[in-house]
Design a protein around this motif. Sequence first.
Motif, mmCIF file in Angstrom:
data_model
loop_
_atom_site.group_PDB
_atom_site.id
_atom_site.type_symbol
_atom_site.label_atom_id
_atom_site.label_comp_id
_atom_site.label_asym_id
_atom_site.label_seq_id
_atom_site.Cartn_x
_atom_site.Cartn_y
_atom_site.Cartn_z
ATOM 1 N N LEU A 184 -37.313 -29.947 3.230
ATOM 2 C CA LEU A 184 -38.099 -30.768 4.176
ATOM 3 C C LEU A 184 -38.089 -30.153 5.385
ATOM 4 O O LEU A 184 -37.315 -29.394 5.982
ATOM 5 C CB LEU A 184 -37.141 -32.018 4.605
ATOM 6 N N VAL A 194 -37.389 -35.845 9.807
ATOM 7 C CA VAL A 194 -36.806 -35.254 8.549
ATOM 8 C C VAL A 194 -35.289 -35.389 8.995
ATOM 9 O O VAL A 194 -34.372 -35.634 8.083
ATOM 10 C CB VAL A 194 -37.288 -33.898 8.237
ATOM 11 N N THR A 198 -32.328 -37.066 6.310
ATOM 12 C CA THR A 198 -31.377 -36.539 5.805
ATOM 13 C C THR A 198 -30.177 -37.551 5.879
ATOM 14 O O THR A 198 -28.955 -37.447 5.370
ATOM 15 C CB THR A 198 -30.908 -35.083 6.392
ATOM 16 N N CYS A 209 -33.184 -28.710 4.864
ATOM 17 C CA CYS A 209 -34.093 -29.186 6.005
ATOM 18 C C CYS A 209 -34.327 -28.278 7.075
ATOM 19 O O CYS A 209 -33.260 -27.536 7.280
ATOM 20 C CB CYS A 209 -33.446 -30.744 6.381
ATOM 21 N N THR A 269 -29.172 -27.746 7.186
ATOM 22 C CA THR A 269 -30.053 -27.952 8.289
ATOM 23 C C THR A 269 -30.388 -26.888 9.111
ATOM 24 O O THR A 269 -29.246 -26.395 9.763
ATOM 25 C CB THR A 269 -30.067 -29.438 8.914
#
Length: 329
Positions: A184, A194, A198, A209, A269
């Motif tokens: 993402l 986004v 998550t 991400c 992330t």
Amino acid sequence: MKLKRITKPLIIIVSLILMLNVFLQLLCMFFIHKAFAPLAPCNAPDSEAFVKEIRPPYTGKEPVEIFYKTEKERCYPVLKSISQKVSITSFDGLNLNAYFAVQDSEKSTHNYVIIMHGFHDSPKNVSPFAMHFYEKGFNILVPGQRGHGWSDGNFVDMSAFSPYDVKSWTDYICLNDNNARIALWGISMGGSTVMRATGLELPSNVVCCIEDCGFTSAWDVYIYQTKQTYHMPGKLLMPYFNLYIKRKFGFDCKKVSAKDDLKNSVTPTLFIHGDADTYVPFYMLDVVYDAAACPKEKFVVEKAKHARAAFTAPVEYWHAVDTFMQKYF
């Protein structure tokens, strides 16, 4: 006589309260129009007006802006030429559209990136990012966010409901490819989208991400923008605005919170922000980063303004992004 002495001040007080209420109502209507008004259908990528780009070209002299505009004009026609338009129905019955580009048969892959644009933007604005990922061998899906002229939506939701749209798009990919591995990526409001996504129960196919300059919560960014842009006391006004938003749009700005949703995230992330960002203030980077329960990395781009990190330091930006992606693909 006493009654007259009491009545006159009372009338003045009631009049002032009524005037204040009228002022707040008008202020609220202005705020709602600025923050939530949907973009007209002419902003849809497949409308004649959008395709022709009937708007004045950028005439400024800032190198970063010139670079961004040049890349956008270069990449968007390519994105259109390699993509098909795909549609899904959202959890609340909206028609959502996206560009979907898969690699040629000889470069066939199960790797995907979903790319979410920002506030009052479109797939065109994120086309340079989309094309970078495509050129790196990924299949790409670039949705038009709800309320932005292409997909349905009667208002811009500031990531209130769009995280569920992201989940729907991941389901769409997985339905067509059981072996999909999905990243993402989102910028500004798309970054918040986004991040919030998550915190949902996403398919295990979602492996990482990347968020670029997303905000902590709708509540926080509205307070900041009210003060920064309109020089009004956001902390005093936001409770009143929020009551109106709840009634009209059905969500609470305090609960539209990436910093809270990230506490439930297990998706690795990468958090990116420019330290010269005054639109979504730079301090919000540390707030969301510190809140995240997932494996995480942070990348700061010096002197980068809002949503311009990739064009202020392109080599460094893409090295950070590509290095991060290589860990999961």
